[in-house]
Design an enzyme around this catalytic site. Sequence first.
Site, PDB file in Angstrom:
ATOM      1  N   ASP A   1       0.837  -1.205   0.000  1.00 51.93           N
ATOM      2  CA  ASP A   1       0.000   0.000   0.000  1.00 51.93           C
ATOM      3  C   ASP A   1       0.875   1.260   0.000  1.00 51.93           C
ATOM      4  OD1 ASP A   1      -2.287  -1.630   0.158  1.00 51.93           O
ATOM      5  OD2 ASP A   1      -2.031  -1.813   2.318  1.00 51.93           O
TER       6      ASP A   1
ATOM      7  N   HIS B   1      -5.322  -3.784   5.510  1.00 53.98           N
ATOM      8  CA  HIS B   1      -4.975  -4.022   4.108  1.00 53.98           C
ATOM      9  C   HIS B   1      -6.179  -4.560   3.333  1.00 53.98           C
ATOM     10  CE1 HIS B   1      -2.748  -4.941   0.521  1.00 53.98           C
ATOM     11  NE2 HIS B   1      -3.114  -6.211   0.587  1.00 53.98           N
TER      12      HIS B   1
END
Length: 331
Positions: A151, A178
């Site tokens: 990310d 996530h």
Amino acid sequence: MKATVLGAAGGIGQSLSLLLKINCHLISELSLYDVVNSHGVGADLSHISTNTSISSYLPENDGLQKALCGADFVIIPAGIPRKPGMTRDDLFSFNAKIIASLAEGVARYCPGAFVLVISNPVNSTVPVFAETLKKFGVFNARKLFGVTTLDIVRAKTFIADLTNKKPQSFRVPVIGGHSGATIVPLFSVGAPEAYSSLSYETKSALIHRVQYGGDEVVEAKDGKGSATLSMAYAAYALVNQILTAVTSGLDNEVVSYIYLDDSIKGASELKSKINGLDYFAIPVKLGKEGIEIIDSQILDRIDQAEGDMLEEAIEKLQGDISKGVSFIRGQ
Ligand code: NAD
Ligand code: LMR
């Protein structure tokens, strides 16, 4: 250092093992374990002329035990990836069983190892892993890392694309979890000038792209899996940072999805700001024994829109965490 990759013959496992074999001089032995083809991958990698030795194992002949014995680092990309139309949560019932069985192996054969969990859904598989270690009385929150680095890699790349800057010029912390709305990129903290130069619509699109970047790859691969190469790069970067901190003792900050154990400095303070969640992705300082300090103060620096995203992430994470915890406690 001995590092073991569980799921080494998969898309992430192979690329990550290659990066570790060619770039990590701190790893003297790289041990590969999978339920299929680990010997093929091992034979292939073993021809590369670097000093890291390769060993490979299948489940038979106590393969998991041999792969894990003496391991200092265990990196886990074992499990199935998404296909278009699936959420990461759809992988839970299948991957949670794999993670629980591999955690049992870690508990038995290398309980002191640093462990990095890549398998999805990370928001829930990390609690599954931790709860299994707790059952065996060997859980050490300082050494368990849910890998959310991709990310951050995406956040840096995407803002660099938009602003014509180099990705390395940004350090964008991405906190929360996530998956989708649990992914909270803090551009106002990590790229304040570049971010403030963007219009409201561009900012919203940028945040959405980071939160749903995984879908982009899943759709482009069209049924052949999810991110593997960018994920291998991200995991390799995290392994390297942790290895450096552990071997040199140098202060090193990483962002990871971790268990907020009250014994870690900053954990209680963070929990009081996130509705008591036990797991959260947050910047942490590392030392020789793993996580030393949790940066709870970062939440005091976020802007209003990021605060709103955080609220949504907290609500969603609560369910994802409970799912992982009850998978083990309910057994
Ligand atoms: P893949 O199917 O290519 O590889 C998975 C490997 O795991 C296979 O080789 C399989 O044989 C192996 N495996 C299955 N059961 C096992 C077991 N019990 N022990 C050891 N190995 C076992 O999948 P992939 O693309 O490499 O993705 C792996 C996982 O990583 C997926 O769950 C995916 O969603 C996840 N992922 C996470 C992130 C992240 O940011 N954390 C990013 C990308 C993918
Ligand atoms: C990603 O973010 O690319 C991974 O979590 C894989 C996925 O399923 O999207």
